[in-house]
Design a protein around this motif. Structure first.
Motif, PDB file in Angstrom:
ATOM      1  N   LEU A 209       0.828  -1.211   0.000  1.00 23.87           N
ATOM      2  CA  LEU A 209       0.000   0.000   0.000  1.00 23.87           C
ATOM      3  C   LEU A 209       0.861   1.259   0.000  1.00 23.87           C
ATOM      4  O   LEU A 209       0.425   2.314  -0.459  1.00 23.87           O
ATOM      5  N   ASP A 210       2.083   1.143   0.481  1.00 26.23           N
ATOM      6  CA  ASP A 210       2.980   2.283   0.603  1.00 26.23           C
ATOM      7  C   ASP A 210       3.729   2.542  -0.703  1.00 26.23           C
ATOM      8  O   ASP A 210       4.929   2.832  -0.693  1.00 26.23           O
ATOM      9  N   GLU A 211       3.021   2.446  -1.813  1.00 27.01           N
ATOM     10  CA  GLU A 211       3.608   2.658  -3.129  1.00 27.01           C
ATOM     11  C   GLU A 211       3.016   3.906  -3.770  1.00 27.01           C
ATOM     12  O   GLU A 211       1.877   4.274  -3.492  1.00 27.01           O
TER      13      GLU A 211
ATOM     14  N   ARG B 222      -1.810   0.923  -5.125  1.00 26.15           N
ATOM     15  CA  ARG B 222      -2.454   1.309  -3.870  1.00 26.15           C
ATOM     16  C   ARG B 222      -3.920   0.898  -3.840  1.00 26.15           C
ATOM     17  O   ARG B 222      -4.428   0.434  -2.807  1.00 26.15           O
TER      18      ARG B 222
ATOM     19  N   ALA C 127      -5.320  -1.567  -1.048  1.00 26.69           N
ATOM     20  CA  ALA C 127      -6.375  -1.096  -0.146  1.00 26.69           C
ATOM     21  C   ALA C 127      -7.578  -2.029  -0.192  1.00 26.69           C
ATOM     22  O   ALA C 127      -8.156  -2.362   0.862  1.00 26.69           O
TER      23      ALA C 127
ATOM     24  N   ALA D  66       0.883   5.043   2.372  1.00 24.97           N
ATOM     25  CA  ALA D  66      -0.024   4.133   3.080  1.00 24.97           C
ATOM     26  C   ALA D  66      -0.714   4.818   4.245  1.00 24.97           C
ATOM     27  O   ALA D  66      -1.871   4.531   4.557  1.00 24.97           O
TER      28      ALA D  66
ATOM     29  N   GLU E  47      -3.863   6.371   3.353  1.00 30.14           N
ATOM     30  CA  GLU E  47      -4.910   5.438   2.917  1.00 30.14           C
ATOM     31  C   GLU E  47      -5.532   4.674   4.087  1.00 30.14           C
ATOM     32  O   GLU E  47      -6.714   4.333   4.052  1.00 30.14           O
TER      33      GLU E  47
END
Length: 208
Positions: A79-81, A87, A91, A121, A124
């Motif tokens: 997610l930390d992209e 993402r 998610a 991330a 999100e």
């Protein structure tokens, strides 16, 4: 190759993919965790954006099917992209896992907060928590309100407003005088607002 043959080739590839995935997921869980965690690390280091997106989107789905804290951490890493497609996939995978194994996702988020993570991330995750809407969502999202990154704080404010729990009002009141400016997306438009203004709007929506 005719277009009919090309279509059959797609079906054959999809069948082969499903069979390979099914066999992979029958492997020893501990070995599978190590394999997938390493694969995520390698995919994030991939220099070709297309190849990185291909691998990470597939890995998000695979990690979601394997229980355990290591896989929850791996999904947060995916997610930390920066790539939006990655993402979105990560998610959605996290939301699906949280509906079934919420504690795993919550612990992974707590670890990210404790580490002081500050990547995409963190913007999100409040939305993931709001989507699942477990009873612990408000206290967990509230921890994002203390983040040093104002964009993360803005996401937390908006997620609390979406959650619709009036219990968040006292937490939001602490931010009504916050002058930090953030960019807020509304549909296809962007505008700037202070965190204080966002908090005031959220309070109004929760007390109507």
């Amino acid at each position: 190759m005719s277009i009919a043959q090309q279509l059959r080739a797609i079906f054959d590839s999809e069948r082969a993919l499903r069979n390979a995935e099914s066999e992979l997921l029958q492997a020893d869980p501990r070995q599978l965790e190590e394999l997938l965690s390493q694969a995520v690390t390698e995919a994030k280091a991939e220099r070709d954006p297309y190849e990185a997106e291909l691998r990470l989107t597939r890995l998000a789905d695979l990690c979601a099917q394997v229980p355990g804290d290591a896989m929850a951490d791996a999904m947060l890493s995916i997610l930390d992209e920066e790539q939006p497609g990655v993402r979105v996939q990560a998610a959605e995978a996290l939301v699906d896992v949280a509906y079934d194994r919420y504690a795993e996702v919550a612990r992974a988020i707590e670890r990210a907060l404790a580490r002081g993570d500050d990547g995409p991330a963190m913007q999100e995750l409040p939305w993931v928590l709001a989507e699942v809407a477990e009873p612990s969502a408000v206290p967990l999202i509230s921890r994002f309100l203390q983040h040093r990154n104002e964009e993360v704080v803005a996401s937390a404010i908006e997620a609390l407003a979406r959650l619709g729990d009036p219990g968040a009002v006292p937490l939001l009141k602490k931010l009504v005088n916050d002058p930090r400016v953030v960019t807020v997306e509304e549909g296809e438009e962007e505008f700037t607002s202070t965190l204080g203004e966002l908090a005031a709007e959220a309070i109004e929506s929760l007390t109507e």
